[in-house]
Design an enzyme around this catalytic site. Structure first.
Site: not given
Length: 636
Positions: A311, A364
């Site tokens: 993330d 990401e």
């Protein structure tokens, strides 16, 4: 884990202090151990600034004086053996900081945690589960993701299905219905929003306190193992969202763990993440490197996870990401890159692929940093996939535009092919796009009710045939009308309405076709896998292109009509002179379309068009995706 010695080895302590103990979870935390003839638990924790460290728990009335830990030389590690303590005991570390202040901290290496609002760690043995995914593990070493289909179903376990407010389905129950649903609807992987323990439901796991602790919201760790095991038995890979970019500030967590900044940087400007109200990790500290890299391997070692989606990479590599000017800093070279984070990311990927060569480690990343999916030895960051945020943003802007306005924004639908092979991409239609007032994918589409569904089917067809792997957030498969409600469950009752049920049928058939057509994934990362037929037909808002497989003449022809106009006679250039079969038509009645009469076969003629030697006349309904394949039953 298994019963071991009553102290951490000097070798492990040395490696930990040097950022090289990559299975630190085997040494640190709470482990069953034996001292002489006594059974008990060995505790070990890193707290270099502490004056004292003790173990407090339900076994001593939460007063740690009776169970002090001892410093392991100058390593900053405290360890000790507590006899008679076994699985299920609740505990925390009672830390006396340098000023004499006492606080209770959860174990950073805890394998289990109390159900919130409880915050204690729980002594746990993770060796009791008997895995049945041997066949999957044996095949794993032979799977090369680049030349395989990848259709990922992204899911939040706490809102896929529930029995009522905060009445979550257990891992065991999800191992039945969720896994069957994912497999039956044609997905190759499931990606689960973070399962690391977290105090606040609505953080969805992105603000973590227990990195080694599978959240207790859904039950026992063995239940999660069963969920992963059953996925593998049904041929589904499992990915976890993983959050090394920041951690939450709750008092029982990592913040100022021993009374001073420890896991976070000393400089508050670097440590603070004002956008999220969290703290960054200090990626330059060797012990933090050992902690985080061990955590990535832990989920693969212990829970058989097939990969991680990392993330917020952009927030890690940019020192000033979303920070006001008064918090801006520079690195030692005068730039704004977080050099420690970049070095740690490269180290992480080198280590993960050393032990798991076929793992998926997906970034990401919303930045334009080059070489995210290039190998470290070539100067890249070493991930093997990156979310294509540019494609997602451009295509959602394009699809939200009324069809009459699309000719002026035609470049939004074609620009991604200018950089489609710069990285190994996943095309994400994720949870981030259907929350916080952004509306569901269906409700982003313009037009009346039926037109919204037509637009979404068309969009999905373009998405599935565009180069790159695929990810869809739960609910998108049946066209959920409302945006994601994280405190409830998906709007399953809408499947009683024909257009939603037809949408689910379309996405299932589209996914099944995707998996069986090598032309749609064998050359995802090579320009040889894609060729425009006509990228420039902005006036009619029509895109046409070819996807190629590796075998000679293996190809598919795609036509997307993004306009609200029908073209009853549309001549399309094709590469071969045989017949073509209509493999999928998003306007079919079965999928909620108009059901307009459409031949199943089209004969190609030796009439050059669109720089192709042959062409054929087709019928092109409005807002429609058509997929053609060579008809091998018809001779040239």
């Amino acid at each position: 884990m298994t019963t071991g010695t009553a102290s951490v080895s000097q070798h492990d302590l040395y490696l930990y202090n040097n950022g090289e103990l990559f299975r630190a979870y085997r040494a640190f935390g709470a482990h069953a151990a034996q001292r002489e003839s006594e059974q008990g638990t060995r505790f070990a924790v890193w707290a270099p600034h502490a004056r004292e460290v003790r173990v407090a728990g339900d076994f001593n009335g939460w007063r740690g004086a009776a169970h002090p830990l001892e410093p392991a030389g100058s390593t900053g590690v405290w360890q000790g053996f507590v006899p008679g303590i076994g699985e299920g005991a609740a505990y925390k570390y009672e830390i006396v900081d340098a000023s004499g202040h006492v606080c209770l901290k959860s174990d950073p290496f805890a394998f289990r945690s109390e159900l919130r609002p409880g915050t204690a760690s729980i002594v746990a043995n993770l060796d009791n589960y008997s895995w049945e995914d041997h066949s999957w593990q044996e095949r794993r070493s032979r799977r090369k993701p680049y030349e395989r289909p990848m259709l990922i179903y992204e899911v939040h376990l706490g809102s896929w299905r529930i029995d009522g407010p905060e009445q979550f389905w257990s891992y065991d129950r999800l191992a039945g219905e969720l896994v069957d649903y994912v497999a039956d609807n044609g997905y190759t992987h499931i990606e689960i929003l973070p399962l690391t323990e977290h105090p606040f439901d609505r953080s969805w796991g992105y603000q973590t306190t227990g990195y080694f602790s599978a959240t207790s919201r859904y039950g026992h760790p063995d239940g999660l193992k069963k969920l992963v095991d059953r996925c593998h038995q049904r041929g589904i890979g499992v990915l976890l969202d993983w959050v090394p970019g920041h951690f939450c500030k709750d008092d029982h967590g990592l913040r100022r763990f021993d009374g001073q900044p420890l896991y976070e940087p000393d400089d508050w400007r670097v440590a603070e993440k004002p956008l999220w109200g969290t703290l960054a990790f200090d990626f330059g500290k060797p012990e933090v490197q050992s902690f985080l890299i061990s955590n990535a391997l832990f989920w693969m070692d212990v829970y058989h996870i097939d990969g991680i989606r990392v993330d917020a990479v952009a927030s890690m590599i940019d020192l000033n990401f979303d920070k006001p000017p008064e918090m801006h800093t520079k690195n030692k070279r005068g730039g704004f890159e977080n050099l420690d984070a970049l070095a740690w990311i490269r180290k992480l990927n080198e280590v993960v692929f050393r032990y798991y060569p076929d793992a998926l480690v997906i970034a990401e990343d919303s930045s334009a940093w080059p070489g995210v999916t290039s190998p470290v030895y070539l100067g890249g960051l070493g991930f093997n996939y990156k979310w294509n945020m540019g494609w997602m943003n451009d295509m959602l802007k394009y699809m939200e535009t009324e069809p009459s306005g699309r000719p002026e924004r035609h470049n939004l639908a074609t620009f991604s092919l200018m950089y489609a092979y710069a990285e190994n991409y996943v095309l994400p239609l994720s949870h981030d796009e259907v929350v916080h007032g952004k509306r569901s994918l269906l409700n982003k589409m313009p037009g009346a009710y039926e037109q919204k569904f037509a637009n979404l089917r068309l969009f999905y067809g373009y998405w599935m045939t565009h180069p790159g792997k695929k990810l869809l957030f739960m609910g998108g498969e049946f066209g959920q009308y409302d945006e994601w409600k994280d405190l409830g469950e998906l709007d399953w009752p809408v499947l009683r309405y024909p257009l939603h049920d037809s949408m689910r049928r379309f996405t299932r058939d589209l996914g099944s076709l995707y998996k069986t057509e090598p032309a749609l994934w064998e050359q995802d990362h090579s320009p040889e896998g894609f060729r425009w037929i006509d990228a420039d037909n902005a006036a009619q808002s029509v895109l046409s292109y070819i996807r190629f497989g590796k075998k000679k003449k293996t190809h598919l022809v795609v036509v997307c009509n993004f306009s609200a106009s029908a073209y009853p006679v549309f001549r399309l250039g094709v590469p071969e002179g045989s017949a073509y079969r209509l493999a999928l038509n998003s306007d079919a009645a079965d999928y909620g379309g108009s059901g307009a009469a459409m031949p199943r076969r089209f004969k190609a003629e030796r009439i050059a068009r669109h720089s192709q030697p042959f062409s054929m006349e087709i019928i092109l309904p409005p807002l429609t995706f058509l997929l053609f394949e060579p008809d091998t039953s018809v001779e040239d």
